[in-house]
Design a protein around this motif. Sequence first.
Motif, short mmCIF file in Angstrom:
data_model
loop_
_atom_site.label_atom_id
_atom_site.label_comp_id
_atom_site.label_asym_id
_atom_site.label_seq_id
_atom_site.Cartn_x
_atom_site.Cartn_y
_atom_site.Cartn_z
N GLY A 160 36.49 46.20 46.61
CA GLY A 160 36.81 45.24 45.56
C GLY A 160 35.65 44.96 44.62
O GLY A 160 35.84 44.45 43.52
N ASP B 242 34.62 48.37 40.14
CA ASP B 242 35.63 48.29 39.09
C ASP B 242 35.65 49.63 38.36
O ASP B 242 34.82 49.88 37.49
CB ASP B 242 35.30 47.15 38.13
CG ASP B 242 36.37 46.95 37.07
OD1 ASP B 242 37.48 47.49 37.24
OD2 ASP B 242 36.08 46.26 36.08
N GLU C 238 40.61 39.89 44.49
CA GLU C 238 40.17 41.28 44.50
C GLU C 238 38.70 41.37 44.85
O GLU C 238 38.27 42.24 45.58
CB GLU C 238 40.38 41.90 43.11
CG GLU C 238 41.57 42.79 43.02
CD GLU C 238 41.62 43.47 41.67
OE1 GLU C 238 40.61 44.07 41.25
OE2 GLU C 238 42.67 43.40 41.04
#
Length: 161
Positions: free
Chosen positions: A75, A78, A151
């Motif tokens: 998480g 990105d 997330e």
Amino acid sequence: MPTFDIVSKIELPEVDNAVNGVLREIEVRYDFKGSKATLEWDKETLTILADDDMKLRQMQELVRGHFAKRKIEAGSLDFQKAEPAAGQSVRQKILLRQGIDRDAAKTITKAIKDAKLKVQVQIQGDELRVTGKKRDDLQDAIAVCKALPMEQPLQYVNFRD
């Protein structure tokens, strides 16, 4: 008064170790022989450069695997959109998420307040400080935060009585 901090941090030496592990594996894998597959890292982003989409996907899996081995949660990565580079090659940037942004901080604060716990939550830059009279209330606040569908991975540090 007991307090603790909610933060989202990545250990940069572990990122360095994971990147070096990926680079070592690229050097010895047969399917990467003769390719221009590389992984570059500056303090906030990783950049994958691969010959084609198939090698890009394989490198993404290598990155996820090596980061998981180093206890860096997926998480905190990105993955940006892949873009064409020189010739037939493909480039993709991966941002390292650190710190809690304003929207996530407001979501966490609202969830703790909606749980009607006897704690106060303060937003301090990119981290949150939770203060309460009882240790049990703080532990309940941690349980509420863990139940949130976030997330970004959160750490609960600096617990003081």
